[in-house]
Motif scaffolding. Structure first.
Motif, short mmCIF file in Angstrom:
data_model
loop_
_atom_site.label_atom_id
_atom_site.label_comp_id
_atom_site.label_asym_id
_atom_site.label_seq_id
_atom_site.Cartn_x
_atom_site.Cartn_y
_atom_site.Cartn_z
N UNK A 1 5.34 -8.41 -1.57
CA UNK A 1 5.14 -8.39 -0.12
C UNK A 1 5.47 -7.04 0.50
N UNK A 2 6.34 -6.27 -0.14
CA UNK A 2 6.80 -5.03 0.50
C UNK A 2 6.52 -3.77 -0.30
N UNK A 3 6.23 -3.87 -1.58
CA UNK A 3 5.98 -2.69 -2.41
C UNK A 3 4.49 -2.36 -2.40
N UNK A 4 4.17 -1.12 -2.05
CA UNK A 4 2.78 -0.66 -2.10
C UNK A 4 2.51 -0.15 -3.51
N UNK A 5 1.74 -0.91 -4.27
CA UNK A 5 1.43 -0.55 -5.65
C UNK A 5 0.21 0.35 -5.71
N UNK A 6 0.15 1.15 -6.77
CA UNK A 6 -1.04 1.98 -7.05
C UNK A 6 -1.62 1.50 -8.37
N UNK A 7 -2.88 1.12 -8.36
CA UNK A 7 -3.59 0.72 -9.57
C UNK A 7 -4.50 1.87 -9.99
N UNK A 8 -4.58 2.12 -11.29
CA UNK A 8 -5.46 3.19 -11.76
C UNK A 8 -6.17 2.77 -13.04
N UNK A 9 -7.34 3.31 -13.22
CA UNK A 9 -8.19 3.05 -14.38
C UNK A 9 -8.66 4.42 -14.88
N UNK A 10 -7.97 4.96 -15.90
CA UNK A 10 -8.12 6.37 -16.24
C UNK A 10 -8.51 6.59 -17.70
N UNK A 11 -9.15 7.72 -17.95
CA UNK A 11 -9.39 8.21 -19.30
C UNK A 11 -10.53 7.55 -20.06
N UNK A 12 -11.38 6.81 -19.40
CA UNK A 12 -12.46 6.11 -20.09
C UNK A 12 -13.53 7.09 -20.55
N UNK B 1 -17.51 7.44 -21.93
CA UNK B 1 -18.80 6.75 -21.94
C UNK B 1 -19.92 7.77 -21.82
N UNK B 2 -21.08 7.45 -22.35
CA UNK B 2 -22.24 8.33 -22.26
C UNK B 2 -22.85 8.32 -20.87
N UNK B 3 -22.65 7.24 -20.14
CA UNK B 3 -23.28 7.07 -18.82
C UNK B 3 -22.25 7.31 -17.72
N UNK B 4 -22.23 8.53 -17.21
CA UNK B 4 -21.29 8.90 -16.16
C UNK B 4 -22.05 9.15 -14.87
N UNK B 5 -21.45 8.99 -13.72
CA UNK B 5 -20.06 8.60 -13.51
C UNK B 5 -19.88 7.09 -13.67
N UNK B 6 -18.66 6.68 -13.97
CA UNK B 6 -18.34 5.26 -14.10
C UNK B 6 -17.94 4.69 -12.75
N UNK B 7 -18.17 3.40 -12.59
CA UNK B 7 -17.68 2.68 -11.42
C UNK B 7 -16.54 1.78 -11.88
N UNK C 1 -16.69 0.55 -7.17
CA UNK C 1 -16.64 1.81 -6.43
C UNK C 1 -16.41 2.97 -7.37
N UNK C 2 -16.57 4.18 -6.87
CA UNK C 2 -16.44 5.38 -7.70
C UNK C 2 -14.99 5.80 -7.92
N UNK C 3 -14.07 5.40 -7.07
CA UNK C 3 -12.68 5.82 -7.20
C UNK C 3 -12.00 5.08 -8.35
#
Length: 113
Positions: free
Chosen positions: A48-59, A61-67, A91-93
């Motif tokens: 309820x009070x902690x603002x978390x950051x989620x990330x999806x990194x280092x993938x 693939x031949x087909x860039x950019x990834x979503x 999304x792109x981020x």
């Protein structure tokens, strides 16, 4: 038969316009991205009070950019209980900041792809 159409609900015989079909005895389906990782920071906090950051990194693939899109589910990753809920649609981020998970208890652990 590969079918490309301007409508998601179009079928090969729907007569959608524009419409493209390609017949081939063989074609390859692309493999999913590999060697990436998903992370959550901080690894512990109050939902309820902690603002978390989620990330999806280092993938790779031949087909860039990834979503990317992000989900959450209450319960263990291995358990069958709970339904995955979309936090953010495609999304792109590759990061999602200031995530508050709601009134479901404390979060502890790691994110997995």
């Amino acid at each position: 038969r590969l079918v490309l159409a301007s409508s998601e609900s179009a079928t090969w015989n729907s007569g959608a316009d524009p419409f493209f079909t390609f017949d081939s005895s063989q074609f390859s389906v692309d493999e999913p991205p590999k060697n990436g990782r998903c992370r959550i920071f901080p690894e512990e906090g109050n939902v309820s009070t902690t603002a978390f950051r989620l990330s999806s990194l280092g993938w790779e693939d031949d087909d860039l950019p990834l979503e990317h899109r992000f989900f959450w589910r209450q319960g263990s990753l291995q358990g069958a209980n709970g339904t995955w809920k979309v936090l953010r649609s495609w999304g792109m981020s590759d990061t999602f900041d200031n995530v508050l998970f709601g009134q479901i208890g404390n979060v502890s652990g790691r994110a997995e792809a």
